[in-house]
Design a protein around this motif. Structure first.
Motif, PDB file in Angstrom:
ATOM      1  N   THR A 377      43.285  47.242  38.201  1.00 32.69           N
ATOM      2  CA  THR A 377      43.889  48.160  37.238  1.00 32.69           C
ATOM      3  C   THR A 377      44.653  49.260  37.960  1.00 32.69           C
ATOM      4  OG1 THR A 377      42.146  47.761  35.631  1.00 32.69           O
ATOM      5  CG2 THR A 377      43.415  49.771  35.365  1.00 32.69           C
ATOM      6  N   ARG A 378      44.112  49.736  39.051  1.00 34.35           N
ATOM      7  CA  ARG A 378      44.788  50.797  39.804  1.00 34.35           C
ATOM      8  C   ARG A 378      46.034  50.276  40.487  1.00 34.35           C
ATOM      9  NH1 ARG A 378      39.612  52.875  41.371  1.00 34.35           N
ATOM     10  NH2 ARG A 378      39.695  51.642  43.272  1.00 34.35           N
ATOM     11  N   LYS A 384      51.438  42.423  42.387  1.00 32.84           N
ATOM     12  CA  LYS A 384      50.179  41.747  42.099  1.00 32.84           C
ATOM     13  C   LYS A 384      49.711  40.965  43.323  1.00 32.84           C
ATOM     14  CE  LYS A 384      49.315  42.682  37.737  1.00 32.84           C
ATOM     15  NZ  LYS A 384      48.052  43.283  37.294  1.00 32.84           N
ATOM     16  N   SER A 385      48.390  40.981  43.525  1.00 32.75           N
ATOM     17  CA  SER A 385      47.832  40.195  44.612  1.00 32.75           C
ATOM     18  C   SER A 385      47.258  38.913  44.038  1.00 32.75           C
ATOM     19  CB  SER A 385      46.731  40.989  45.316  1.00 32.75           C
ATOM     20  OG  SER A 385      45.592  41.077  44.483  1.00 32.75           O
ATOM     21  N   PRO A 386      47.100  37.887  44.836  1.00 34.93           N
ATOM     22  CA  PRO A 386      46.490  36.644  44.345  1.00 34.93           C
ATOM     23  C   PRO A 386      45.094  36.883  43.782  1.00 34.93           C
ATOM     24  CG  PRO A 386      47.545  36.292  46.476  1.00 34.93           C
ATOM     25  CD  PRO A 386      47.584  37.764  46.227  1.00 34.93           C
ATOM     26  N   LEU A 417      40.971  45.737  32.060  1.00 30.03           N
ATOM     27  CA  LEU A 417      42.159  44.883  32.119  1.00 30.03           C
ATOM     28  C   LEU A 417      42.923  44.839  30.798  1.00 30.03           C
ATOM     29  CD1 LEU A 417      40.712  41.854  34.130  1.00 30.03           C
ATOM     30  CD2 LEU A 417      42.108  43.753  34.989  1.00 30.03           C
ATOM     31  N   SER A 418      42.461  45.645  29.818  1.00 35.45           N
ATOM     32  CA  SER A 418      43.093  45.677  28.484  1.00 35.45           C
ATOM     33  C   SER A 418      43.160  44.284  27.861  1.00 35.45           C
ATOM     34  CB  SER A 418      44.503  46.289  28.573  1.00 35.45           C
ATOM     35  OG  SER A 418      44.440  47.623  29.041  1.00 35.45           O
ATOM     36  N   ASP A 419      42.114  43.524  28.039  1.00 37.81           N
ATOM     37  CA  ASP A 419      42.018  42.184  27.452  1.00 37.81           C
ATOM     38  C   ASP A 419      41.433  42.327  26.052  1.00 37.81           C
ATOM     39  OD1 ASP A 419      41.513  39.593  26.710  1.00 37.81           O
ATOM     40  OD2 ASP A 419      40.514  39.021  28.581  1.00 37.81           O
ATOM     41  N   LEU A 420      42.292  42.624  25.074  1.00 38.69           N
ATOM     42  CA  LEU A 420      41.834  42.917  23.722  1.00 38.69           C
ATOM     43  C   LEU A 420      41.225  41.698  23.050  1.00 38.69           C
ATOM     44  CD1 LEU A 420      44.712  45.233  22.422  1.00 38.69           C
ATOM     45  CD2 LEU A 420      42.535  45.853  23.470  1.00 38.69           C
TER      46      LEU A 420
END
Length: 684
Positions: A377-378, A384-386, A417-420
């Protein structure tokens, strides 16, 4: 003189004519305990306690003065103070503590009067243990700022290891060493004095700091005598902790404590020395300490840094101690001071482990997933990393686990992760603790899109879930908010449950925000009556209990009915009724306590009715058991075990038992471990 238990046992278990006088004393003890538990609501109840102070037997007088203090009535201060003149040191020691308890949560003139009583008696008290109790009580009163200086000077004087007013026998020119029970009381008093005043303008005086630094170096002068050596170690712990909470710990004191033979002293040195020059380096070195508790504390301290030495922490995710491994995984949520890729790859590997679905083996994977979600998140604004690409699929996998705790932690990771989608599914989970974790996150999002799910939660039977939903509805615009809140309120009121107090209060506050006034029914602890026969059973001989864990191993407790009669009686009843069987330790903080015995595996599900506090002179040292509360006199039979010395809990939470065998089993307990059985028995 006969002891407390022997009086009751002889009076009620024999019929010899010579025991007639003892029988009267036994009835006095029973009357005192019943009146104390009820908090002496009538003049007759109070007289039953006062009558005990006139007994010829010191055991009865000790019970009576302890009860007077627990009534917490400042108007009884003079009655209690009179017992400071008693010929029995044990009575005087209880009276010293009762003076402080009589002015609990009181300030102003009554506190000054109590302090004057204690100080005057201190000047002429011949017994070191009583002086220790007087000093400890002096430190815990609620002083105004202008009264602190004089008390601090007194405590600092007695905290010094050497008495400047006396000369050691046969050693001209040398100062005599104080009794460590006296020093213990003084340092404990300073600990309480400054624990309530951290980082204020009133810092410890130079003479106080000098006495405390001297105490950090106190070691038992001879080999052997484990109990006395433990007393010296406890003083060192208290001294380091007091310096730490008052922001007065020096680098020299921290370095010295860091090499102490006692692991609790080393743990405190890491905790309170982290911000000093060289503190981070010492914390890194402490990662290799022989004690898992010290390693755990080092990880916790490093986790508070802006960046962490990930290369030193990653190996500890494979530590032999489950708590250390889990803490290492949690610590890796922080940014690394070098390349983060290896740390993130480690978290992915741990979160992917197939052991996450095996009951009792989910902890490390859940912690790793939480760290991964936080770390990624930070990094949203960067490339993005794998490893971060794997995070969403891992959250969804954990959300489908058979273990409800795994799903609960998955909800928190989904929030990061804001996975609603995952959060909304978990908001209707079969387990209320999972639902609570999900709606707590959904309810704080803007715009408020999920208030319908929160309204559903208000219909639940679980008090923690209802409490969270009510708090979230306090500022909700949901059109059905008032009706949902009112329906939940009426339903909980109908249950007539003491443990419903907190959700009812939250609902009332949410309704008040909308102009709807409701009254929360008062909940007051009910007296727990016990018969003479039951008291005999508890006091005739040392009473013990064996706790067997479903995960393997057991530990043995010695109960303390003389210190907490009503609490022990209730604990034994519940154990014999097998109420604790199958319940879990839902809260595990390796540098603090473990807590369990909740039917709902959370803080807000307990056993009705509330029970009263029975605080006393026994300190919350490592291995002692207390009763969890959510305010004064709100115990619901949930228990906790102190994993380290926790003096800040003294005089606030009941101590009713101590682990005497199997503390290593207690140290291994992890969140969700279940109690198989608690069996109480008399000691052979």
């Amino acid at each position: 003189m006969l002891g407390f238990g022997n009086i009751v046992a002889l009076a009620l278990a024999t019929a010899l004519p010579i025991q007639q006088t003892i029988s009267v004393e036994a009835r006095r003890i029973h009357a005192i305990l019943v009146a104390e538990d009820a908090r002496a609501p009538t003049a007759a109840d109070l007289e039953a306690i006062l009558d005990g102070t006139k007994s010829n037997d010191p055991a009865v007088r000790r019970a009576a003065v302890r009860a007077l203090g627990r009534l917490e009535r400042p108007e009884l201060l003079d009655r209690i103070a009179a017992l400071l003149e008693d010929g029995d040191a044990g009575v005087r020691r209880e009276a010293a503590n009762a003076v402080g308890q009589s002015v609990f949560n009181v300030s102003g003139g009554n506190v000054r009067r109590a302090a004057a009583v204690l100080t005057e008696r201190l000047s002429r008290e011949p017994d070191a243990a009583v002086r220790g109790a007087l000093l400890q009580t002096l430190g815990r009163l609620e002083y105004s700022a202008e009264d602190v200086s004089a008390v601090q000077r007194t405590l600092a004087t007695y905290a010094s290891l050497f008495d400047s007013t006396r000369v050691a026998t046969g050693t001209a020119g040398r100062l005599s060493r104080r009794s460590m029970v006296e020093v213990d009381g003084a340092v404990r008093g300073l600990s309480r004095l400054f624990a309530r005043r951290p980082n204020t303008t009133r810092s410890p005086a130079p003479e106080t700091i000098k006495a405390l630094e001297e105490a950090t170096r106190s070691t038992f002068p001879t080999v052997g005598a484990a109990m006395e050596a433990e007393r010296y170690a406890r003083v060192r712990r208290l001294a380091v902790q007091t310096l730490g909470v008052s922001s007065a710990v020096t680098d020299d004191a921290a370095v010295f404590a860091f090499t102490d033979r006692d692991w609790q002293v080393r743990r405190l040195a890491v905790q309170h020395g982290a911000a000093l020059p060289g503190g981070v380096a010492r914390s890194v070195a402490a990662l290799k300490d022989a004690s898992p508790q010290v390693r755990f504390e080092a990880l916790r301290s490093l986790g508070q840094s802006a960046t962490i030495p990930c290369a030193a922490i990653v190996p500890l995710t494979r530590d032999v101690d489950a708590h250390v491994a889990r803490r290492a995984a949690a610590t890796l949520a922080q940014p690394c001071n070098a390349d983060s890729a290896p740390a993130l790859a480690t978290l992915v590997s741990l979160a992917s482990a197939p052991t996450r679905d095996r009951e009792g083996r989910w902890h490390l994977a859940a912690s790793a997933l939480g760290s991964l979600a936080t770390a990624c998140t930070r990094r949203d604004s960067g490339p993005k990393s794998p490893s971060c690409d794997r995070a969403p699929e891992l959250v969804r996998a954990h959300a489908q686990s058979r273990v409800w705790q795994t799903r609960m932690y998955a909800a928190r990771s989904a929030g990061n992760l804001s996975d609603l989608g995952t959060l909304r599914r978990l908001a209707r989970d079969s387990h209320p603790n999972v639902r609570e974790a999900a709606i707590e996150i959904l309810g704080t999002r803007t715009p408020r899109e999920d208030d319908a799910l929160i309204a559903e939660a208000l219909n639940a039977d679980d008090y923690q879930l209802v409490l969270t939903a009510a708090r979230l509805f306090k500022d909700s615009k949901h059109p059905g908010a008032v009706s949902a809140l009112r329906a939940a309120f009426d339903r909980l009121v109908a249950k007539r449950s003491d443990t419903a107090r907190d959700p009812l209060t939250a609902i009332a506050e949410a309704l008040a925000a909308r102009g709807v006034a409701v009254s929360v029914p008062p909940s007051s602890p009910k007296s727990v009556p016990f018969t003479n026969e039951e008291l005999t059973d508890l006091l005739a001989r040392p009473h013990r209990a064996t706790v067997t864990m479903a995960s393997g191993g057991s530990f043995e407790l010695v109960l303390m009915p003389e210190e907490a009669s009503a609490t022990v009686a209730r604990f034994v009843r519940l154990a014999r009724q097998r109420v604790y069987d199958g319940l879990t330790f839902h809260r595990v903080e390796p540098d603090f306590v473990i807590q369990g015995g909740s039917p709902g595996a959370n803080e807000y599900a307990g056993h009705d009715p509330y029970m009263r506090d029975e605080v006393g002179l026994v300190s919350h040292d490592r291995g002692t058991l207390g009763i969890s509360t959510r305010g004064h006199d709100t115990g619901d039979a949930q228990i906790f075990i102190n994993l380290v010395d926790n003096p800040r809990l003294d005089h606030r939470y009941t101590v009713f038992a101590r682990v005497v065998r199997g503390m290593e089993v207690v140290d291994r307990i992890v969140e969700g471990d279940a109690i198989s059985r608690i069996v109480s028995h008399l000691q052979n």
